[in-house]
Design an enzyme around this catalytic site. Structure first.
Site, PDB file in Angstrom:
ATOM      1  N   GLU A  90      13.200  76.458  82.145  1.00  0.00           N
ATOM      2  CA  GLU A  90      13.821  77.494  82.906  1.00  0.00           C
ATOM      3  C   GLU A  90      14.428  78.465  81.882  1.00  0.00           C
ATOM      4  O   GLU A  90      14.652  78.073  80.665  1.00  0.00           O
ATOM      5  CB  GLU A  90      14.904  76.992  83.727  1.00  0.00           C
ATOM      6  CG  GLU A  90      16.148  76.364  82.912  1.00  0.00           C
ATOM      7  CD  GLU A  90      17.380  76.996  82.860  1.00  0.00           C
ATOM      8  OE1 GLU A  90      17.329  78.168  83.096  1.00  0.00           O
ATOM      9  OE2 GLU A  90      18.180  76.575  82.277  1.00  0.00           O
TER      10      GLU A  90
ATOM     11  N   ASP B 113      16.489  73.448  85.704  1.00  0.00           N
ATOM     12  CA  ASP B 113      17.550  73.761  84.972  1.00  0.00           C
ATOM     13  C   ASP B 113      18.292  72.581  83.916  1.00  0.00           C
ATOM     14  O   ASP B 113      18.222  71.562  84.408  1.00  0.00           O
ATOM     15  CB  ASP B 113      18.801  73.930  86.166  1.00  0.00           C
ATOM     16  CG  ASP B 113      18.456  75.513  86.737  1.00  0.00           C
ATOM     17  OD1 ASP B 113      17.887  76.244  86.101  1.00  0.00           O
ATOM     18  OD2 ASP B 113      18.930  75.692  87.840  1.00  0.00           O
TER      19      ASP B 113
ATOM     20  N   HIS C 122      22.455  69.291  84.120  1.00  0.00           N
ATOM     21  CA  HIS C 122      22.980  70.705  84.629  1.00  0.00           C
ATOM     22  C   HIS C 122      23.775  70.269  85.848  1.00  0.00           C
ATOM     23  O   HIS C 122      25.023  70.851  85.811  1.00  0.00           O
ATOM     24  CB  HIS C 122      21.588  71.302  85.235  1.00  0.00           C
ATOM     25  CG  HIS C 122      21.860  72.467  85.935  1.00  0.00           C
ATOM     26  ND1 HIS C 122      22.389  73.649  85.670  1.00  0.00           N
ATOM     27  CD2 HIS C 122      21.526  72.809  87.310  1.00  0.00           C
ATOM     28  CE1 HIS C 122      22.639  74.687  86.543  1.00  0.00           C
ATOM     29  NE2 HIS C 122      22.196  73.965  87.478  1.00  0.00           N
TER      30      HIS C 122
END
Length: 251
Positions: free
Chosen positions: A181, A156, A135
């Site tokens: 997430e 994430d 991420h």
């Protein structure tokens, strides 16, 4: 065997990510964020509650009084810089200071950095392993195993490589619980290349007409990605317009 999962933040909301998982008597806290949509007590977690119920912390980015924190090397390197910058921003805005420079230094002394896919035996029962999240720099998916029970917490992650980071990678694992997430889970986005094309087209048009472009972006990863994108575009198009007319303002 029952696994208990207590969601203290990021449950049906964006921000303040924090999940406490209890397995075989081990209480593990994954992540420790803040909610940027609030400026009062709702921005932060109830640290008195956390101190009572948590033994180990994984992937944390906030100065706490707990004794053992595990994260990846890039996060350990960036955390003191980001926390100090945030502390200065709070002071500059006249907000109540939640932690001091000394708190940050004390927190970092408790941080243990781990390599990707490295097995870390925290105690005789708890083992953890970090996987690449993709991420931003330092984004990690953590696998925790207590006896014969396994949990993965993603935070994430990104399955699409970009110009400076690769896609997330994780082994095939036998799990009892997956915590992930889902911010854009039901959102259908244009392709990455289509978004980049529209972005570059808008920047080029503005600069070619003598204008200046100010792009507010996050400092951790996003600014670097846009800089690389713009630099490649300038070179490919052989543009003579100074790139100083395109400014990235970090937020």
């Amino acid at each position: 065997m029952a696994i208990e999962c207590l969601v203290l933040g990021a449950g049906q909301e964006v921000g303040k990510s924090c999940v406490i998982v209890s397995i075989h008597g081990k209480r593990i806290m994954f992540d420790c964020g803040m909610h940027m949509g609030y400026s009062d007590h709702r921005r932060y977690l109830d640290f008195s509650l956390i101190s009572q119920y948590v033994t180990w912390i994984i992937s944390v980015l906030f100065p706490t009084s707990l004794k053992f924190v595990v994260t990846q090397y890039p996060t350990k390197a960036l955390a003191p810089l980001m926390l100090e910058d945030y502390r200065k921003v709070m002071v500059g805005r006249g907000e109540e200071q939640q932690f001091t420079h000394e708190n940050i230094l004390d927190c970092m002394k408790k941080v243990t950095a781990v390599d990707l896919k490295q097995n870390v035996q925290v105690d005789k029962d708890l083992q953890i392993r970090a996987y690449y999240g993709g991420h931003v720099l330092g984004a990690t998916m953590f696998y925790a195993c207590v006896e014969d029970s396994g949990v993965v917490y993603t935070g994430d992650y990104n399955m699409t490589p970009d110009r400076h980071l690769g896609a997330a990678q994780i082994n095939r694992l036998q799990l009892d619980l997956l915590i992930t997430e889902s911010t854009y889970a039901t959102t259908i986005c244009d392709s990455k290349y289509a978004r980049e094309r529209e972005f570059l087209k808008a920047v080029h048009k503005c600069v070619a007409n003598g204008g200046k472009v100010l792009i507010p972006t996050f400092a951790l990863g996003r600014a670097q990605e846009l800089c690389i994108l713009l630099d490649d575009y300038w070179e490919q198009m052989n543009l003579k317009v100074p790139k100083t007319q395109v400014l990235l303002g970090t937020v």
